[in-house]
Design an enzyme around this catalytic site. Sequence first.
Site, PDB file in Angstrom:
ATOM      1  CD  GLU A 185       6.019  23.343   4.091  1.00 27.29           C
ATOM      2  OE1 GLU A 185       6.679  23.722   5.084  1.00 27.29           O
ATOM      3  OE2 GLU A 185       4.798  23.485   4.001  1.00 27.29           O
ATOM      4  NE  ARG A 235       9.656  30.902  13.569  1.00 28.24           N
ATOM      5  CZ  ARG A 235       8.641  30.267  12.987  1.00 28.24           C
ATOM      6  NH1 ARG A 235       8.855  29.131  12.360  1.00 28.24           N
ATOM      7  NH2 ARG A 235       7.417  30.754  13.033  1.00 28.24           N
ATOM      8  CG  ASP A 245       0.987  18.067  11.353  1.00 30.80           C
ATOM      9  OD1 ASP A 245       0.633  16.897  11.497  1.00 30.80           O
ATOM     10  OD2 ASP A 245       0.767  18.937  12.220  1.00 30.80           O
TER      11      ASP A 245
END
Length: 205
Positions: free
Chosen positions: A123, A189, A127
């Site tokens: 992952e 990204r 959060d």
Amino acid sequence: MEGRVVLSELENAVHDPSVDEAGDARERDIERILITEQQIQDKLRELGEQITRDYEGRELLLLGVLKGAFVMMADLSRHIRIPLEVDFMAVASYGAATKTSGVVRILKDLDHDLEGRHVLLIEDIVDSGLTLNYLLKNLRGRRPASLEVCALLKKTGIQRVHLDVKYVGFEIPPDFVVGYGLDFAERFRNLPYVGLLRPEAYTDG
Ligand code: IMP
Ligand code: MG
């Protein structure tokens, strides 16, 4: 010279001088680097060594959660020195907003059958933990031999569910970050580091 591409012309075509003046165009909306490229790579080497030791003699399946984990998967997997297979799952936790909705949709499921496999879920970030919590429940139902989690980032103190994340790269403050796979509205990204966005970037549309 018709039909012949000269190197200098090529360079002109890909180099926008206005971009050069302001630096790397990817970085315009970045306020500050939180974790450098070097720090990330050092950490992934360390995690890779640990994973190699922990899974020695076992057949490992690395399971990346798209899209955020794609960069980390590529780098981390090359630091793991045992045979392994990779698979990807795509989930959507929230769209362009910066707060989690708690709603997780599976957009692409796995190609592998997990029964009896040693699965390591990769992952980008934990959060609220809601996405991971949902995924782990779902994957446990497929009866893997083992199931652990490796997350590059974990925000401190804001998980809304209890989670066991065996491998964590960095604990960070609960701010919104981008880069190294992490996006804001699908952008950023491709930054090689993890950074904080300028406040204007959230509001500029
Ligand atoms: P959670 O369900 O709240 O743990 O959020 C999980 C997903 O939300 C992550 O896999 C990311 O795709 C996204 N996310 C959470 N925090 C951030 C952040 O700071 N930057 C970018 N994406 C984030
Ligand atoms: Mg996202």
